[in-house]
Design a protein around this motif. Structure first.
Motif, mmCIF file in Angstrom:
data_model
loop_
_atom_site.group_PDB
_atom_site.id
_atom_site.type_symbol
_atom_site.label_atom_id
_atom_site.label_comp_id
_atom_site.label_asym_id
_atom_site.label_seq_id
_atom_site.Cartn_x
_atom_site.Cartn_y
_atom_site.Cartn_z
ATOM 1 N N GLY A 88 0.819 -1.209 0.000
ATOM 2 C CA GLY A 88 0.000 0.000 0.000
ATOM 3 C C GLY A 88 0.852 1.257 0.000
ATOM 4 O O GLY A 88 0.597 2.195 -0.753
ATOM 5 N N SER A 89 1.876 1.265 0.848
ATOM 6 C CA SER A 89 2.781 2.428 0.894
ATOM 7 C C SER A 89 3.512 2.612 -0.425
ATOM 8 O O SER A 89 3.652 3.735 -0.920
ATOM 9 N N ALA A 90 3.978 1.512 -1.012
ATOM 10 C CA ALA A 90 4.705 1.600 -2.284
ATOM 11 C C ALA A 90 3.791 2.106 -3.401
ATOM 12 O O ALA A 90 4.233 2.878 -4.264
ATOM 13 N N LEU A 91 2.522 1.711 -3.380
ATOM 14 C CA LEU A 91 1.577 2.206 -4.382
ATOM 15 C C LEU A 91 1.335 3.702 -4.205
ATOM 16 O O LEU A 91 1.346 4.460 -5.183
ATOM 17 N N LEU B 42 6.128 3.862 -6.084
ATOM 18 C CA LEU B 42 7.307 3.011 -6.230
ATOM 19 C C LEU B 42 7.014 1.733 -7.002
ATOM 20 O O LEU B 42 7.927 1.114 -7.560
ATOM 21 N N ILE B 43 5.749 1.291 -6.997
ATOM 22 C CA ILE B 43 5.339 0.144 -7.788
ATOM 23 C C ILE B 43 4.040 0.484 -8.509
ATOM 24 O O ILE B 43 3.315 1.393 -8.107
ATOM 25 N N ARG C 163 8.539 -8.280 -6.065
ATOM 26 C CA ARG C 163 9.147 -9.610 -5.895
ATOM 27 C C ARG C 163 9.937 -9.687 -4.589
ATOM 28 O O ARG C 163 9.892 -10.698 -3.892
ATOM 29 N N GLY C 164 10.660 -8.625 -4.266
ATOM 30 C CA GLY C 164 11.419 -8.607 -3.020
ATOM 31 C C GLY C 164 10.520 -8.661 -1.804
ATOM 32 O O GLY C 164 10.796 -9.394 -0.841
ATOM 33 N N ALA C 165 9.428 -7.908 -1.824
ATOM 34 C CA ALA C 165 8.489 -7.913 -0.692
ATOM 35 C C ALA C 165 7.827 -9.274 -0.535
ATOM 36 O O ALA C 165 7.664 -9.776 0.583
ATOM 37 N N VAL C 166 7.466 -9.890 -1.649
ATOM 38 C CA VAL C 166 6.838 -11.217 -1.603
ATOM 39 C C VAL C 166 7.824 -12.258 -1.093
ATOM 40 O O VAL C 166 7.479 -13.090 -0.240
ATOM 41 N N VAL D 80 -4.927 -5.835 -2.764
ATOM 42 C CA VAL D 80 -4.319 -4.501 -2.707
ATOM 43 C C VAL D 80 -4.297 -3.869 -4.099
ATOM 44 O O VAL D 80 -4.674 -2.709 -4.267
ATOM 45 N N PHE D 81 -3.889 -4.623 -5.099
ATOM 46 C CA PHE D 81 -3.806 -4.069 -6.456
ATOM 47 C C PHE D 81 -5.183 -3.755 -7.026
ATOM 48 O O PHE D 81 -5.406 -2.679 -7.580
#
Length: 192
Positions: A68-71, A75-76, A88-91, A149-150
Motif C-alpha cells: 500500500g505504501s509503495a503504491l 514506487l510500484i 518480488r522482493g516484498a513477496v 491490494v492491487f
C-alpha cells in the motif's frame, strides 16, 4: 471533506470487508472444530494454532502495508507483470518470514511443552507440520494480499483499508485449512 464525509467513506469501504471477515472467522472456527482427530493424534498441535494464525496476520499484514505504501508513493505499479523488483522482493521476504516464524513457533512450542512435562509430539512432526502449513498458506496469502491490494487500488479504494481485514480473515481461514492439510499430510507419511 467534513468529518461526517470521512466517516461515511471509511464505513463504505470497510464495513463490507469487516462483515466478510466475521463470516471467515466463523468458518475457520468450524474447520478447527472438525480437527479433533488431528489434535488428538498430534499432541501440542493445538498450542501451535494461535501462534501460526497470529504470525500469518503479522507477516502478511506487513506485506499488505508495504505494498500500500509503495503504491501511494509511486514506487510500484498495480500490475502483476513486468519488472516489479520491489514487489518480488516484498513477496520473497514475506514468504521467507512466514516459513521461518512457523519453524520458530514449532520449536518454541515443543520446548515449552517438553519443559512443562506435557504430552507433545516429536519435534520433527511439529516442525514438518508447521513448515508445510507455513509454506502452503504463504502462497495463498501472498496471492490474496497482492490481488486485493492491487485491485482495490485500481478501483480507488485505499489499500490500507482492505489489507488488514482481508489478511486477518484470509489468514485465519487459509491458516487453519493449511494446518489441517499439513497435519494430514505429515500423518500420512507416518510422522517424522
Amino acid at each position: 471533506m467534513t468529518v461526517g464525509e470521512v466517516a461515511r467513506e471509511a464505513y463504505r469501504e470497510a464495513l463490507p470487508v469487516l462483515l466478510v471477515s466475521a463470516v471467515g472467522g466463523l468458518f475457520a472456527g468450524v474447520v478447527l472444530g472438525g480437527m479433533e482427530a488431528e489434535l488428538t493424534a498430534v499432541p501440542g498441535l493445538l498450542l501451535l494454532v494461535p501462534a501460526l494464525l497470529a504470525t500469518r496476520g503479522n507477516v502478511y499484514g506487513s506485506l499488505g502495508a508495504r505494498l500500500g505504501s509503495a503504491l501511494h508513493q509511486g514506487l510500484i505499479e498495480p500490475r502483476f507483470t513486468g519488472g516489479n523488483e520491489r514487489l518480488r522482493g516484498a513477496v520473497a521476504a514475506a514468504m521467507a518470514n512466514g516459513v521461518l516464524v512457523s519453524l520458530f513457533a514449532a520449536v518454541a512450542g515443543f520446548t515449552l511443552l517438553f519443559v512443562l512435562a506435557r504430552p507433545v509430539a516429536p519435534l520433527g512432526t511439529l516442525v514438518a507440520i508447521a513448515v508445510v502449513a507455513g509454506f502452503l498458506s504463504g502462497f495463498v496469502l501472498t496471492a490474496a494480499v497482492v490481488g486485493v491490494v492491487f485491485v482495490g487500488y485500481r478501483r480507488g479504494i485505499n489499500p490500507d483499508t482492505l489489507a488488514g481485514p482481508v489478511v486477518t480473515t484470509t489468514g485465519d481461514v487459509v491458516g487453519i485449512a493449511m494446518l489441517l492439510l499439513a497435519t494430514r499430510f505429515v500423518l500420512l507419511l507416518g510422522g517424522v
